[in-house]
Design a protein around this motif. Sequence first.
Motif, PDB file in Angstrom:
ATOM      1  N   UNK A  41      17.675 -12.187  13.214  1.00  0.00           N
ATOM      2  CA  UNK A  41      16.931 -13.046  12.476  1.00  0.00           C
ATOM      3  C   UNK A  41      15.580 -13.589  13.093  1.00  0.00           C
ATOM      4  N   UNK A  42      14.902 -13.051  14.123  1.00  0.00           N
ATOM      5  CA  UNK A  42      13.958 -13.746  14.962  1.00  0.00           C
ATOM      6  C   UNK A  42      12.637 -14.002  14.293  1.00  0.00           C
ATOM      7  N   UNK A  43      12.413 -13.124  13.006  1.00  0.00           N
ATOM      8  CA  UNK A  43      11.168 -12.782  12.734  1.00  0.00           C
ATOM      9  C   UNK A  43      10.977 -13.562  11.355  1.00  0.00           C
ATOM     10  N   UNK A  44       9.757 -13.983  11.161  1.00  0.00           N
ATOM     11  CA  UNK A  44       9.361 -14.411   9.758  1.00  0.00           C
ATOM     12  C   UNK A  44       8.827 -13.365   8.829  1.00  0.00           C
ATOM     13  N   UNK A  45       8.632 -13.702   7.397  1.00  0.00           N
ATOM     14  CA  UNK A  45       8.239 -12.304   6.576  1.00  0.00           C
ATOM     15  C   UNK A  45       7.009 -11.708   6.964  1.00  0.00           C
ATOM     16  N   UNK A  46       5.976 -12.362   7.591  1.00  0.00           N
ATOM     17  CA  UNK A  46       4.625 -11.993   8.110  1.00  0.00           C
ATOM     18  C   UNK A  46       4.629 -11.111   9.411  1.00  0.00           C
ATOM     19  N   UNK A  47       5.778 -11.211   9.964  1.00  0.00           N
ATOM     20  CA  UNK A  47       5.975 -10.554  11.200  1.00  0.00           C
ATOM     21  C   UNK A  47       5.624 -11.429  12.467  1.00  0.00           C
ATOM     22  N   UNK A  68      18.957  -7.286  14.669  1.00  0.00           N
ATOM     23  CA  UNK A  68      19.660  -7.396  13.448  1.00  0.00           C
ATOM     24  C   UNK A  68      18.708  -8.623  12.562  1.00  0.00           C
ATOM     25  N   UNK A  69      18.223  -7.914  11.177  1.00  0.00           N
ATOM     26  CA  UNK A  69      17.591  -8.924  10.612  1.00  0.00           C
ATOM     27  C   UNK A  69      17.490  -8.460   9.041  1.00  0.00           C
ATOM     28  N   UNK A  70      17.041  -9.284   7.918  1.00  0.00           N
ATOM     29  CA  UNK A  70      16.903  -9.119   6.516  1.00  0.00           C
ATOM     30  C   UNK A  70      15.510  -8.887   6.219  1.00  0.00           C
ATOM     31  N   UNK A 107      14.048  -3.507   5.261  1.00  0.00           N
ATOM     32  CA  UNK A 107      14.611  -2.346   4.674  1.00  0.00           C
ATOM     33  C   UNK A 107      13.648  -1.586   4.092  1.00  0.00           C
ATOM     34  N   UNK A 108      12.540  -2.141   4.154  1.00  0.00           N
ATOM     35  CA  UNK A 108      11.268  -1.117   3.714  1.00  0.00           C
ATOM     36  C   UNK A 108      10.383  -1.397   4.837  1.00  0.00           C
ATOM     37  N   UNK A 109       9.131  -0.372   4.494  1.00  0.00           N
ATOM     38  CA  UNK A 109       7.991  -0.595   5.799  1.00  0.00           C
ATOM     39  C   UNK A 109       7.287  -1.801   5.122  1.00  0.00           C
ATOM     40  N   UNK A 110       7.353  -2.704   5.983  1.00  0.00           N
ATOM     41  CA  UNK A 110       6.457  -3.874   5.562  1.00  0.00           C
ATOM     42  C   UNK A 110       6.375  -4.916   7.013  1.00  0.00           C
ATOM     43  N   UNK A 111       5.616  -5.939   6.619  1.00  0.00           N
ATOM     44  CA  UNK A 111       5.132  -6.550   7.979  1.00  0.00           C
ATOM     45  C   UNK A 111       6.411  -7.080   8.907  1.00  0.00           C
ATOM     46  N   UNK A 112       7.277  -7.281   8.322  1.00  0.00           N
ATOM     47  CA  UNK A 112       8.492  -7.640   9.126  1.00  0.00           C
ATOM     48  C   UNK A 112       9.126  -6.529   9.806  1.00  0.00           C
ATOM     49  N   UNK A 113       9.333  -5.441   9.243  1.00  0.00           N
ATOM     50  CA  UNK A 113       9.913  -4.167   9.740  1.00  0.00           C
ATOM     51  C   UNK A 113       8.745  -3.586  10.869  1.00  0.00           C
ATOM     52  N   UNK A 114       7.539  -3.716  10.351  1.00  0.00           N
ATOM     53  CA  UNK A 114       6.545  -3.248  11.458  1.00  0.00           C
ATOM     54  C   UNK A 114       6.497  -3.844  12.822  1.00  0.00           C
ATOM     55  N   UNK A 115       7.151  -5.379  12.787  1.00  0.00           N
ATOM     56  CA  UNK A 115       7.150  -6.266  13.548  1.00  0.00           C
ATOM     57  C   UNK A 115       8.316  -5.857  14.537  1.00  0.00           C
ATOM     58  N   UNK A 116       9.430  -5.259  13.881  1.00  0.00           N
ATOM     59  CA  UNK A 116      10.702  -4.627  14.723  1.00  0.00           C
ATOM     60  C   UNK A 116      10.166  -3.462  15.464  1.00  0.00           C
TER      61      UNK A 116
END
Length: 318
Positions: A131-137, A173-175, A178-187
Motif C-alpha cells: 500500500x505505498x500508493x495514493x489513488x492518484x498514483x 501488494x495494494x488495493x 484491480x482495474x486499469x486506473x491511475x493507481x494501477x498504472x503507477x504500479x
Amino acid sequence: QGLNDLARKAGLLYFGTAIDNPSLNNSKYMSIATDSHIFGQVTPANGQKWMYIEPERNVFDYSMGDAIIRPAIQHGQLRRCHNLVWHSQLPDWLTGTNYTKSELISILENHIAHEVKHYYGQCYAWDVVNEALNEDGTLRSDLWLTTIGPEYLELAFEFAAKYVSPGTKLYYNDYNIETINNKSLAVVSLIKSFKKKGIRIDGVGLQSHFTAGSSPSYDQQVANMAQFTSLDVEVAITELDVRVNLPDDATKEAQQASDYANAVKACKDTDGCVGVTVWDFYDPFSWVPGVFAGQGDADLWWGNFTMKPAYYSVAEVL
Ligand code: XIL
C-alpha cells in the motif's frame, strides 16, 4: 472436492485464506482452515507485521507469525508472507522518533534481514511493500517516503532480494489496483522502472477488497492483470472479500456470489495469475465490520459454518 483441489485442477497454484491469531482457538474454524483440500495456501492476517515482529528496536518476536506459518507447513499449505514495509501497524518506537534518513535505512535493512532470514525457505512469496500508493498514483506520504524518499521502495526490494531464499517471490501488494486506473498504472511504472534498473520484483498482489454491486467486472480484471503479466511479473488475488451493505438479503448474496466468481474466474483465465487468497473465509473473523461502518457479511462462510451462495459460485467457476 474442496476449493483448493478445484483451483489446482483449473491450473492455479492454490486457493488460500488469511488466518488471524485469535482464530487458532476455534477448533471448528481450524478444521476448515487447515484442510489443504479447501485451502492450499495461508497468509497471516497480522502475525508478521512490524509491530508484532519488532515491538522494540532490534528486539524480535516471531511467536505470532510462527503460530500461523508452522501449522500451514505441517498441513502442506503454501505460505504468502505479509508484510515487510507498510505505513500501518508500525510500533511506537518507530513512529514516535525522528530518525535521520540513514538511521531509517539501516532500521529498514535490519528489520527485513531478520524477518526474512527467520522465515527463510518458508514463504512462497513475500509482500515486500504494501500500500505505498495514493489513488492518484502518487506515493503515499508516510514515514518511509518523508524520511527516506521514493528510493525506499527500491531499497526494500533490494534488501528483500539480498536475504530471501532462492525462489521466494517478491511482491508489491495494494488495493484499488484491480482495474486499469491511475493507481494501477503507477504500479506498471514502478515495475518498468525496477526492471530498467535491474531491481527484482516478481509479482503484484491485487488485494481485491470489493463491495457487492460495485466490484470490477471480469473484463476489467482480466485487462488489468494483463498489464502486469505482459511485463513478466506474476499476479495473485491476495486479500479477496466482497462486503455487502447491511442488512444482507438474498439479492445482495446473489450479487456477492457473482462478484466473487468474476474475480476468481479472471485469475483462472489469466496465465500468470497464480492463485486466489480470501481475507478470511468466516464472517465472525472478518476485518470488514470493524473498518467499514454498516458493511459486513463479506466472506464465503456464515457464522454458523454453512457456506454461502458465493462459495458455490466460486466452486462453479473453478
Ligand atoms: C488487516 C487485518 O485483517 C486486521 O485484523 C488488522 O486490524 C488491520 O489489518 N490490507 C492489508 C491487510 O494489506 O494487512 C489488512 O489486514 C487489510 C487491508
